[in-house]
Scaffold this active site. Structure first.
Site, short mmCIF file in Angstrom:
data_model
loop_
_atom_site.label_atom_id
_atom_site.label_comp_id
_atom_site.label_asym_id
_atom_site.label_seq_id
_atom_site.Cartn_x
_atom_site.Cartn_y
_atom_site.Cartn_z
N CYS A 131 0.84 -1.21 0.00
CA CYS A 131 0.00 0.00 0.00
C CYS A 131 0.88 1.26 0.00
CB CYS A 131 -0.98 -0.03 1.17
SG CYS A 131 -2.34 1.17 0.97
N HIS A 156 -3.68 -5.09 0.39
CA HIS A 156 -3.17 -5.53 1.69
C HIS A 156 -3.25 -7.05 1.82
CE1 HIS A 156 -2.64 -1.69 3.88
NE2 HIS A 156 -3.61 -1.25 3.09
N GLU A 201 -1.75 -8.78 3.90
CA GLU A 201 -1.61 -9.13 5.32
C GLU A 201 -2.91 -8.93 6.11
OE1 GLU A 201 -1.42 -4.73 5.53
OE2 GLU A 201 -0.96 -6.27 4.06
#
Length: 252
Positions: free
Chosen positions: A103, A195, A197
């Site tokens: 990001c 993202h 994660e």
């Protein structure tokens, strides 16, 4: 092919302060990223770059790779820590160290290497978006293209984007909203706008926070929550791509 992770050392360059929710549930963003990208036997050092914590530049060679996190700051901003981060990323690129940008990390990596970033004309991109890989890519080993689907779903949460990739970089994925969802430079630089994660609960908490801060409207927030009930990010695939990249080999 199995990977021997024993003795590998990575640096997490945290560009955002921990939210109360992430601290309470996960113990901080450090744990979220290491859970997503780390493996048993590795060492992960935390540097809160947004609070002026940086690795010693004389010790950068000791690391096998670096991960730059998301942030509420603009990658095109001129805060001292952002400028220092850009300088360090230029050094890491010259050293051909593995650098994964997520990001804000994706955007600041692009900026540091000579690309252009800025506010997205399409406004906020929040939710789960389908990312399409570019056909006929140079064979990047970490994508394991024999097994890769043509597209993957990923969590998105950003209002800035990459306008123009650096010289020598290649766009490797895009979406119907963002032209540069992923870019690469050789085998050592990888930027991902989404993202990989994030879990859905982290995104839901951020949606509520944005709503309370009047960043988004209630109708938009409700639409996003409805989408999250029926759509799923391809977390396992994304995490495998990131781990493949950081470890420098392909997990078969």
């Amino acid at each position: 092919m199995a990977i021997n992770s024993e003795g590998r050392r990575y640096a997490l360059l945290q560009a955002a302060k921990d939210s109360d929710y992430v601290k309470k549930v996960y113990g901080g963003y450090y744990n979220v990223y290491v859970e997503a990208f780390g493996e048993v036997g590795e060492r992960w050092d935390l540097f809160r770059v947004c609070e002026q914590e940086f690795p010693d530049f004389n010790e950068l060679h000791k690391y096998d790779g670096f991960v730059i996190t998301g942030s509420s700051n603009d990658a095109f901003g001129n805060d001292y820590w952002i400028l220092k981060l850009c300088f360090m990323l230029q050094i890491l690129d010259a050293m051909e160290k593995k650098v994964l940008g997520i990001c804000f990390g994706h955007q600041v990596l692009c900026r540091a290497l000579g690309g252009r970033v800025g506010r997205s004309n399409a406004g906020w991109d929040i939710g789960i978006r389908q990312v399409h890989f570019v056909k006929d890519l140079v064979p990047y080993s970490y994508l394991n293209q024999h097994e890769m689907p043509a597209s993957l779903n990923i969590v998105e949460l950003h209002q800035d984007e990459v306008y123009e990739i650096p010289l020598g970089a290649e766009v490797i994925a895009s979406s119907n909203k963002i032209g540069v969802e992923m870019f690469a430079v050789g085998d050592h630089i990888l930027g991902i706008q989404g993202h990989p994660e994030f879990t859905k609960d982290i995104l839901l908490n951020l949606i509520d926070r944005f709503l309370n801060m009047d960043v988004i409207k209630e109708e938009f927030a409700e639409d996003l929550k409805l989408q999250l009930q029926i759509a799923e990010p391809d977390k396992k695939c994304w995490r495998k791509i990131c781990r493949n990249f950081l470890k420098g080999t392909c997990i078969g």
